[in-house]
Write an enzyme that holds these catalytic residues in place. Structure first.
Site, mmCIF file in Angstrom:
data_model
loop_
_atom_site.group_PDB
_atom_site.id
_atom_site.type_symbol
_atom_site.label_atom_id
_atom_site.label_comp_id
_atom_site.label_asym_id
_atom_site.label_seq_id
_atom_site.Cartn_x
_atom_site.Cartn_y
_atom_site.Cartn_z
ATOM 1 N N ARG A 193 13.522 -0.452 14.663
ATOM 2 C CA ARG A 193 12.207 -0.523 15.295
ATOM 3 C C ARG A 193 12.004 -1.793 16.112
ATOM 4 O O ARG A 193 11.560 -1.738 17.263
ATOM 5 C CB ARG A 193 11.123 -0.484 14.218
ATOM 6 C CG ARG A 193 11.014 0.853 13.545
ATOM 7 C CD ARG A 193 10.001 0.820 12.436
ATOM 8 N NE ARG A 193 9.823 2.172 11.894
ATOM 9 C CZ ARG A 193 8.988 2.471 10.912
ATOM 10 N NH1 ARG A 193 8.260 1.520 10.350
ATOM 11 N NH2 ARG A 193 8.872 3.698 10.486
ATOM 12 N N LEU A 199 -3.252 4.924 -1.333
ATOM 13 C CA LEU A 199 -2.194 5.256 -2.283
ATOM 14 C C LEU A 199 -2.178 4.245 -3.424
ATOM 15 O O LEU A 199 -2.096 4.606 -4.593
ATOM 16 C CB LEU A 199 -0.846 5.283 -1.576
ATOM 17 C CG LEU A 199 -0.646 6.477 -0.659
ATOM 18 C CD1 LEU A 199 0.741 6.460 -0.059
ATOM 19 C CD2 LEU A 199 -0.879 7.772 -1.414
ATOM 20 N N SER A 246 5.977 10.016 15.590
ATOM 21 C CA SER A 246 7.034 9.812 14.609
ATOM 22 C C SER A 246 8.333 9.321 15.229
ATOM 23 O O SER A 246 8.766 9.762 16.284
ATOM 24 C CB SER A 246 7.313 11.109 13.859
ATOM 25 O OG SER A 246 8.490 10.949 13.095
ATOM 26 N N ARG A 259 9.718 -3.999 7.321
ATOM 27 C CA ARG A 259 9.695 -2.879 6.405
ATOM 28 C C ARG A 259 10.514 -1.716 6.947
ATOM 29 O O ARG A 259 10.402 -1.363 8.112
ATOM 30 C CB ARG A 259 8.263 -2.401 6.165
ATOM 31 C CG ARG A 259 8.178 -1.180 5.284
ATOM 32 C CD ARG A 259 6.754 -0.723 5.099
ATOM 33 N NE ARG A 259 6.132 -0.247 6.322
ATOM 34 C CZ ARG A 259 6.246 1.000 6.771
ATOM 35 N NH1 ARG A 259 6.985 1.881 6.127
ATOM 36 N NH2 ARG A 259 5.631 1.361 7.877
#
Ligand SMILES: Cc1cc2nc3c(=O)[nH]c(=O)nc-3n(C[C@H](O)[C@H](O)[C@H](O)COP(=O)(O)OP(=O)(O)OC[C@H]3O[C@@H](n4cnc5c(N)ncnc54)[C@H](O)[C@@H]3O)c2cc1C
Ligand code: HEM
Ligand code: HEM
Ligand code: SF4
Ligand code: F3S
Ligand code: FES
Lengths: 259, 642, 226
Positions: B331, B43, B284, B440
């Site tokens: 997370r 990207l 996911s 993040r």
């Protein structure tokens, strides 16, 4: 929970593009059925290395079925017996003890072998370069929601856009045709309003490039669809044909092709 | 070394626009005289190369895969954030900025983060214009979902393949420039070193992976977008080829490496099934919306068929420990708790190296509550992916999950212009350290990669080039020749060892070592152990490696060997950084530093800085440089999820 | 604009897809002919007078006959020429074949197009010789242009002739079983809503043509038509 099995592999070995190739027989012992097919090859390769032999070269990267880098023909079926999956996502539970497998690279003049099971798929990149894009300058884009797109269109476009460029369609096609790959991109962009301005030129340029690369034509065998890990429908090939015929009927100007 | 972030002052919402205005431009007529080298076609790299080409620069772009379309950005599933506020749920640039700084546990640079939030909206416009088929509502307008515990639905997605669709958009833009002749693409070409001439980055040394030809590629500026270093752990959700070579070699040439110990672990990955395991697959995060996480209360039950374990014998530990957030805790917390459970011997699934590493993610209740149909609508593609890999049907048997390395926040240190400490070396995407601090947030890496590539680098690199005169040095320059010789020497050396151990065996050992000691939970002892062991392993590597064949052919063992060699050096720095940071922040959890209820305990007084490491020529003695972090807008606070 | 990099707007014969479309059209024309041809021939069940009269009524109209003949000739030649071009292309597209290759999706009919086609060509040549140019006197029967019915019956009373026609028309059936559906793809006539029906129709016609064409010779051989 897990079984182990012993397999015999007949693998195509070829040192380089112009070197002669032949099948070599290997034994894969104590293969755990939870291994992926590529992990099985890893194990074989580690043994070859231990013996100081060249490991079997094969392409792979993400190993989760999305980058499109992996792909070998296993017993005559690209990406192996389990439908709708890539070689890296194929697991050994799809095989049984004592199986003898033949492992070959994609076979197509437009996909020359680089080494062993590694082939050169740059023809696909050139097909995209010929017109598989929407010409929008960075920063020149209008507000995203200024142009609503019917859900059905964007979903169908998405179905085409999921192509991972693995080349299994070419490998599977009796004519080594790249119709499905090319059709998927042409259809993805033709289905979206953003794709309209360049729509017909795009179809012409990409098809001309597809032919220039030396792929075969499509006889509607449907092998590509069956081998495609993303289940891209050959309905898109019909769409590509329609796009091209319309553009031939209406095209005024010249087109560029790169070969 | 004096670290100047060059972050502009003034009201934060004007900083980027002011900075852009003050950035110098290159006259369009002169642009093609400038050669821009872009390493990477993900990207960040793909977007940058395409944009540079479009601006009229003379671009060379490199990637190790056979096509730029295969960069690992392709694997991103969840989505990309943007402060569009299409859902009218009170989102705004400022809120995205705020959430990201907080999510980064106050270890990121405010100016950069604000710019990221500001640009997020342009990214969506750009991608939609390129034909990226984002999910839509029946109205035909773009759909959003809430991701990673965010309170607003600001995540744009394309089924479970957001990264793929975004990358194909960038790849197509890149292809257009290749066709136009402004970009020359070099696939199957690996950067092995950086060429620095008179203190400026002027080129790279590459190896053609097919012919083995080692080359010096000269240019006026080098832009590294080579991705993260997660593969130092061997098992990660990264692609097999992901490597730290480009960034590490640049580090050795003088670029500082910032915060290497900030690594992100994703709680829901498919557990390892055996020691042959070659990579881990992410599932996911959205699964935690309906799945319930549990392990048996009694270790004796761990080998049992979960169906045989009654409710009363199950420990839904996240719901127990975090009543308000339950299974949706962030997370890092979800990951650490899973590790605790397995360390307590309550893990499930196959034993690998004597331990069961897995916890159940159970959809039984969801299926009871919502019905199989609804569950299928939400998760069927994920369930299928899981079944393909494990051979178990999640509709019947609870999924097994375990955390895995997934993203690396650390990277080469860059200033506000994304320029490293080597003038002319710019770094974008996961390869730099810039925007995510110590942790993040979900769906923000895609955003950063594209912001860097489409919108930031084109401005800042032009500004740099405007002050340089084009060309002037070619590969005959002594510095280029010297670097070429270094690389050739290294390759010859790797081939000449002719020992007994394979590159993978070293990689696995290193991976296990750093995972155990510099993974989810880190301790002084563990880190010191690793730091003592790694040099020895490195030593053995250079004595006992085996690489068959020659350098003049496609030689995948040689490629691996080179990457492992660099991980063996980088891994030590990562551990040293973790050891020096006597606090817990985001993805960096030092067990010595936790609150009574087991939360990360930051130490803002001593550690509110970016740790930028300098290569001194002695791997065991890297020099620490600090960039202090100041927070004018978002004031550091302790997070709590109780 | 150097010739190497630019090309005039494509014409149908410039691309494999254009060629394929022409192939489809020529195939469609031939398809149409065999349908009407079968219908015409089925009149043999209505006896000599009807059949001969039908033949006569056509032949008496020279314009029609030659019109049709020329269209058919063009279609057939186009069809054959394109097939040769396309197949030389697809042969070249895979210089090195597989040691093991499994087909999972394709039908036997599709896989054998390249054999059923040429076989049809030979059949057509024989068939023309048999009934039209010049017209063969088989099994002691004197061929008479004035009596198609007689030629018809005499011809098919000979077992090997009937066998040949029956097998040829079974091949034709296979050719059209795939061809009829494939031509829709080639011409881009595809819509998820109607695909199934269109394919069914194409295959239905293929079946009818074969059935009709196979029944006639057998009927003669077994004395139902004499
Ligand atoms: C499984 C997974 C899921 C993810 N899901 C999400 C998500 O849902 N949302 C989100 O925001 N982020 C997600 N991420 C993170 C995000 O995808 C990445 O951080 C981001 O895509 C990195 O992009 P990049 O351009 O910096 O690097 P990459 O896309 O990794 O590209 C690296 C490029 O550099 C090239 N390269 C590397 N080394 C060399 C070398 N030595 N020489 C030459 N070329 C080299 C490679 O060929 C490649 O082209 C996910 C990551 C993973 C692994
Ligand atoms: C009564 C005579 C014939 C009819 C009705 C007929 C009809 C058709 C049709 C409808 C197709 C499908 C075209 C497409 O896929 O778009 C086709 C394809 C084909 N025909 Fe015929 N055909 C006839 C004679 C022949 C002959 C004489 C040959 C021999 C050279 C031949 C060889 C082929 C081949 C090989 C194909 C496949 C072409 C491809 O898809 O690549 N056909 N035919
Ligand atoms: C069992 C099936 C068939 C029978 C009984 C049959 C019978 C005949 C007869 C009797 C004639 C001569 C008509 C006349 O001279 O008045 C004829 C002509 C012809 N047939 Fe057939 N036919 C059959 C199948 C086919 C098929 C499958 C094809 C094409 C592939 C075909 C192509 C032709 C052609 C081109 C002519 C010449 C027409 C003309 O005179 O211009 N026939 N057929
Ligand atoms: S169409 Fe399917 S098989 Fe062909 S390249 Fe794309 S994904 Fe692979
Ligand atoms: S297999 Fe080949 S023939 Fe056409 S339908 Fe697929 S490309
Ligand atoms: S390795 Fe990426 S798809 Fe198989």
């Amino acid at each position: 929970m897990s079984r182990t099995m012993n397999l015999v592999l007949n693998v195509w070995r070829q040192k380089g593009a112009n070197a002669p190739g032949q099948f070599v027989r290997y034994e894969a012992k104590n293969v755990n059925d939870h291994m992926s097919f590529l992990e099985m090859l890893d194990v074989v390769n580690e043994e070859l290395l231990a013996k100081g032999e060249d490991p079997i070269a094969f392409d792979h990267d993400c190993r989760e079925g999305i980058c499109g880098m992996c792909g070998v023909v296993i017993d005559g079926v690209p990406h192996g017996p389990l439908g709708g999956t890539t070689t890296c996502q194929l697991h050994m539970r799809s095989f049984k003890d004592g199986d003898e497998l033949t492992i070959e690279p994609w076979r197509a003049g437009a996909f020359p072998v680089v080494r062993d099971l590694v082939v050169d798929r740059s023809a696909f990149d050139r097909i995209i370069q010929a017109g598989g894009y929407i010409s929008v300058r960075t920063g020149a884009a209008p507000e995203a929601n200024s142009l609503p797109i019917a859900k059905v269109d964007s979903d169908t476009a998405f179905d085409a856009a999921t192509c991972i460029g693995c080349g299994a369609c070419v490998a599977a096609c009796p004519n080594a045709s790249a119709a499905l790959f090319t059709a998927a991109k042409i259809s993805h962009l033709a289905l979206l309003p953003q794709g309209q301005p360049e729509r017909l030129d795009r179809a012409r340029k990409m098809v001309a490039q597809m032919d220039a690369e030396g792929f075969g034509h499509c006889t509607t065998h449907g092998e590509c669809e069956a081998a495609c890990p993303k289940g891209i429908s050959i309905g898109f090939i019909a769409k590509m044909n329609r796009e091209l015929l319309t553009s031939m009927a209406t095209a005024p100007n010249d087109v560029n092709t790169r070969k | 070394m004096e670290l100047n972030s060059r972050a502009p002052a003034g009201p934060i919402e004007n900083r980027w626009s002011d900075h852009r205005f003050h950035s110098k431009l290159v006259n369009p007529a002169n642009r093609r005289k400038y050669k821009v080298i872009v390493v990477g076609s993900g990207l960040a790299g793909g977007a940058a190369a395409a944009s540079f080409g479009e601006m009229g620069y003379n671009v060379s772009c490199f990637c190790y895969q056979d096509s730029p379309r295969r960069a690992h950005s392709i694997a991103a599933q969840g989505g990309i954030n943007a402060a569009k506020n299409y859902q009218n749920d009170g989102d705004s640039t400022y809120r995205l900025f705020y959430d990201t700084v907080k999510g980064g546990d106050f270890r990121a640079r405010e100016s950069n983060v604000y710019r990221l939030a500001e640009l997020s909206v342009n990214i969506i416009d750009q991608c939609v214009a390129q034909g990226v088929p984002f999910a839509r509502e029946y109205s035909g307008l773009l759909d959003n979902r809430s991701f990673g515990g965010a309170q607003v639905a600001r995540t744009f997605y394309a089924r479970g393949q957001t990264g793929q669709q975004l990358l194909l958009g960038a790849y197509q833009a890149l292809s257009r420039q290749i066709e136009a002749g402004t970009v020359k693409m070099y696939p199957r070409t690996e950067m092995l070193d950086l060429i620095v001439v008179d203190g400026r980055a002027r080129g790279i040394v590459t190896r053609d992976l097919v012919t083995g030809k080692v080359d010096a590629q000269m240019g006026d500026v080098v832009v590294l977008c080579s991705g993260g270093y997660g593969n130092v752990f061997y098992l990660s959700t990264n692609a097999k080829g992901c490597n730290a070579t480009a960034t590490w070699r640049s580090h050795r040439r003088g670029a500082l490496f910032a915060n290497p110990c900030y690594t992100q672990i994703h709680p829901t990955c498919i557990p390892q099934s055996g020691d042959y395991q070659s990579k881990l697959t992410l599932m996911s995060e959205s699964l935690r919306n309906d799945g319930r996480v549990w392990v048996p209360k009694n270790p004796a039950d761990c080998s049992k068929d979960p169906a045989q374990i009654p409710e009363s014998e199950r420990d839904y530990y996240l719901e127990r420990l975090y009543p308000s957030f339950g299974n949706l805790v962030p997370r890092d917390i979800a990951s650490r708790r899973a590790k605790d459970m397995c360390d307590q011997g309550r893990g499930v699934g196959p034993e690998v190296a004597g331990v069961r590493r897995g916890v159940y993610l159970d959809f039984g209740d969801a299926i009871k509550r919502l019905g199989q149909k609804v569950v299928a609508e939400r998760y069927d593609n994920l369930f299928q992916m899981y079944e393909r890999i494990t051979g178990e049907d999640p509709y019947k048997v609870p999924m097994r999950m375990y955390p895995a390395i997934h993203y690396t926040m650390g990277g080469l240190w860059v200033d506000y212009d994304l320029q490293s400490t080597i003038p002319g070396l710019f770094v974008g995407g996961e390869a730099n350290f810039s925007d995510h601090g110590a942790n993040r947030l979900g769906a923000s890496a895609l955003m950063q990669g594209l912001a860097d590539g489409y919108f930031i680098l084109p401005v800042t690199v032009s500004n740099y080039l405007a002050s340089q005169k084009a060309g002037g040095v070619d590969q005959h320059h002594p510095a280029a020749q010297a670097t070429l010789a270094d690389v050739q020497g290294r390759l010859d050396k790797l081939l000449a060892i002719k020992g007994r151990r394979t590159p993978d065996s070293f990689h696995r050992e290193l991976g296990a070592l750093v995972w155990d000691n510099c993974g989810m939970g880190r301790t002084k002892e563990g880190l010191e152990k690793a730091i003592a062991r790694i040099p020895a392993l490195r030593e053995e590597f250079w004595q006992n490696l085996t690489v068959p064949g020659t350098g003049e052919e496609l030689n995948q063992s040689l490629e691996k060997a080179g990457r492992v060699a660099d991980f063996l050096e980088f891994g030590e720095l990562m551990c040293r950084d973790a050891l020096h940071r006597n606090e817990s922040a985001g993805g960096h959890f030092r067990e010595e530093y936790q609150t009574d209820d087991g939360e990360a305990k930051r130490n803002d007084d001593e550690f509110s800085y970016v740790a930028a490491w300098e290569y001194t020529g002695d791997l065991t003695k890297p020099k620490l440089n600090k960039e202090p972090l100041t927070f004018e807008y978002v004031h550091p606070s302790q997070r709590s999820y109780k | 604009m150097s010739a190497a990099t630019t090309q005039k707007a494509l014409t149908l014969t410039d691309t494999s897809i254009g060629k394929k479309a022409l192939l489809a059209v020529s195939g469609a024309i031939l398809f149409g002919f065999v349908i009407q041809h079968m219908l015409g021939n089925l009149q043999v069940f209505l006896g000599p007078d009807v059949y001969n009269h039908y033949a006569e009524s056509i032949k008496s109209n020279a314009a029609l006959v030659w019109g049709v003949r020329s269209v058919l000739l063009v279609a057939l030649v186009t069809h054959v020429v394109l097939v040769i071009q396309l197949y030389t292309r697809s042969l070249a597209a895979r210089p090195i074949g597989y040691r093991v290759k499994k087909n999972i999706a394709t039908s036997y009919a599709a896989a054998t197009m390249k054999y059923s086609g040429p076989a049809l060509l030979l059949y057509i040549l024989f068939h023309l010789a048999h009934f039209t140019f010049p017209g063969l006197s088989l099994g002691g029967h004197e061929f008479s242009p004035m009596d198609p019915y007689g030629n018809f019956v005499a011809g098919f009373q000979i077992p090997w002739v009937t066998l040949l026609y029956v097998s040829a028309n079974l091949l034709l059936g296979m050719h059209l079983y795939h061809g009829g559906y494939s031509l829709l793809q080639s011409l881009g006539l595809n819509h998820p809503r109607y695909n199934a029906r269109a394919r069914l129709a194409a295959r239905g016609f293929a079946f009818l043509v074969t059935a009709g064409n196979v029944v006639m010779p057998l009927a003669v051989l077994f004395g139902l038509v004499r």
